[in-house]
Motif scaffolding. Structure first.
Motif: not given
Ligand code: ATP
Ligand code: MG
Length: 590
Positions: A427-456
């Protein structure tokens, strides 16, 4: 300058500085007065978060014509008949709330005793009017308008209507929780926020005020020791939030804020819940009057215990017992089946490299896992290993974190590296990976999003919705697309793709908590660690999730190429390695 006695109006204003800080503090005094008057129903109406006006009506015993001016006199109270402050059972006792509020606002008090006529008195910024008749049902109605209108120095400290409303809502919640025998109605800007019937059970009241889901996810706390009792409602360890804001403490029916609670709750749940998660609870302590001093703070929101350690012990034991009774306690000894699980695994998992679980020590590898062993609760002890594909064997040397061999307690990945044994906190490792992925994605533009089939649709209280809404564009940059959906709900249209199929409701709820702790200032990008941690918590790789070997290896490979992946967002290690030499030492082989 010679010393002079201050005029009463000035004395009241000075007192108001302590008692009335914002609309919510005045509201608190007015509701407390209603409850002290024996009300069975209290009705509260706010305008613009209380900045536009506050009105509290009750069906209590009311005041006589002669009492009305006295109520606005400083140090005039009906609540201390025998001068014994220690014995006070009412919420108020200082006799200064109404004169203080009346000195900094326009205060209109209308009141009627059951067998008399109704009377009204206005106090306009410290200037008393005369008592006039008014028609009304028995009880009291107090209206406060124009708070600090004549005190510009104070007015500028008021926050937005949104923040003031959040503070008012918190006050009403606490008092309504303290008195589940009384009916409460809250309206804001003409809209009904909630209506709570009298005589609700405490569990229902607390669930209705905090979160309806708590109704199915709580344990009942009840413990008596010497002449102190603790009762209340606490969430199951599996139901938790991102902040400790939803922990309420009441002492002799009085809502109080006490640091004691935070520590005691953490202690009680330490074995059950990750350190950055917080249970939701409302605890009610009943303590002999002599053991607690309520007169330590002008706003009466703090108390002093004669024996704080005992109270802390009561809270910890009360919670522990309730959780034990719910069957959540970790089994200290492994069940026979757990030992079999290990032995049933492929014989190739060289048993001599893995300490066998003995009846006395869960997981056998206590020296590896240390005292964190106790955290693996809610699951039967289970070790799991899969035979790696033969070609993987060759790869071991290329990968610093090795090849995944299995998973322990659904929390730790066990991997074999060329030079030793690696344990990864998934869990701790994944948390870190998410942070680093977000940092990278933000630096590159925007974070990829996935539309929900049904809005929640996520139901939240209004201040929480306000906070999310105010940050909607920042959240969109992070891949979370939200919009306001009525006063008390948020509609989620898309979630960050990197989270996979995640629990959107839990995520939005926790983000609202995060935003509350963040306040208005910091940008989300600046506090990306906080958001990433929350997102990762709702991502796919939680502690407690069974991972396949492929998933485990994928996590290891990503860690190897991700900067800073050796520590989690809170600075703790995400993995540890036991070199072959260390293992040999453990077995006295060298
Ligand atoms: N809603 C009400 N119904 C009946 N009586 C009230 C109500 N509000 C105030 N009073 C009377 O007015 C008095 C003064 O109220 P005030 O809030 O100023 O002081 P207090 O409640 O006695 O003490 P504290 O300053 O600690 O709140 C009370 O003691 C009570 O007798
Ligand atoms: Mg009072």
């Amino acid at each position: 300058m010679s010393i002079r006695r201050l005029p009463e109006s000035l004395v009241n204003r000075i007192a108001a500085g302590e008692v009335v800080e914002r609309p919510a503090s005045a509201l608190k005094e007015l509701i407390e007065n209603a409850l002290d008057a024996g009300a069975q129903a209290v009705s509260i109406a706010l305008r613009q978060g209380g900045l536009g006006g506050v009105c509290v009506s009750d069906d209590g015993h009311g005041m006589s014509r002669d009492d009305l001016p006295l109520a606005l006199e400083r140090h005039a109270t009906s609540k201390l008949p025998d001068e014994a402050i220690e014995a006070v059972r009412t919420l108020g006792f200082r006799g200064e709330a109404l004169p203080s509020i009346g000195s900094v606002s326009q205060l209109t008090i209308s009141s009627r005793q059951a067998t008399a006529d109704g009377w009204r008195l206005i106090c306009d910024n410290g200037v008393l009017g005369s008592v006039t008749p008014c028609a009304m049902a028995p009880g009291t109605r107090v209206e406060m308008d124009g708070l600090f209108e004549r005190v510009p120095a104070r007015r500028k400290f008021l926050r937005s209507a949104r923040s003031e409303y959040a503070a008012c809502l918190d006050i009403v919640r606490r008092l309504a929780m303290a008195r589940n025998d009384v009916a409460f109605v809250l309206e804001h800007d003409g809209r009904r926020v909630f209506s709570l019937p009298d005589g609700q059970t405490r569990e229902d009241r607390v669930a209705q005020l905090i979160d309806r889901e708590l109704a199915d996810n709580h344990v009942v706390v009840s413990l008596e020791r010497e002449d102190v009792t603790i009762s209340g409602v606490a969430s199951l360890p599996t139901y938790h939030r991102g902040s400790a804001d939803h922990q309420y403490l009441f002492v002799n029916g009085r809502p109080v804020r006490d640091r004691l609670l935070v520590g005691a709750v953490r202690g009680a749940y330490a074995d059950f819940i990750a350190r950055d998660r917080h249970p939701v609870l409302a605890l009610f302590l009943t303590v002999p009057m002599a053991d607690v001093d309520v007169n330590v703070h002008p706003a009466k929101t703090e108390v002093r215990f004669r024996d704080p350690a005992f109270m802390r012990g009561m809270i910890v034991s009360g919670l522990r017992r309730a959780l034990d009774a719910a069957g959540m306690r970790v089994a200290n000894r492994p069940e026979a089946s757990a030992a079999e699980l290990w032995q049933r695994e492929d014989a190739a998992m060289a048993p001599q490299a893995w300490p066998q679980p003995s009846p006395g020590g869960a997981y056998g590898g206590a020296s590896l896992l240390g005292d964190r062993q106790a955290r693996f609760t809610g699951f039967a002890p289970s070790g799991r290993a899969e035979v790696p594909a033969p070609e993987r064997e060759a790869e071991r040397g290329e990968f610093p974190l090795g090849v995944a061999r299995g998973q322990v307690a659904r929390t730790y990945i066990v991997a074999e590296a060329e030079d030793g044994l690696v344990l990864v906190d998934q869990h701790a490792a994944h948390e870190r990976l998410v942070l680093e992925r977000m940092r990278r994605a933000l630096a590159d533009g925007a974070v990829a999003r996935q539309a929900l089939l049904l809005p929640e649709v996520v139901e939240l209280d209004e201040p929480a919705c306000d906070r999310i809404e105010a940050r909607a564009s920042e959240l969109a940059e992070l891949g979370l697309e939200v919009e306001r959906f009525g006063p008390a709900a948020i509609l989620v249209r898309a979630a960050p793709a990197l989270l996979g199929a995640s629990n959107v409701t839990g995520l939005v709820r926790d983000l609202a908590d995060d935003l509350a702790s963040l306040g208005d200032a910091a940008s989300l990008k600046a506090r990306l660690d906080l958001v990433a941690a929350t997102m990762a918590c709702h991502g796919s790789v939680r502690a407690g999730r069974v991972l396949s070997v492929t998933e485990m290896n994928a996590l290891l490979r990503e860690m190897e190429v991700t900067p800073h992946s050796g520590q989690c967002n809170h600075g703790r290690p995400t993995w540890i390695k036991l070199a072959h030499g260390d293992i040999e030492k453990l077995f006295g082989r060298h």
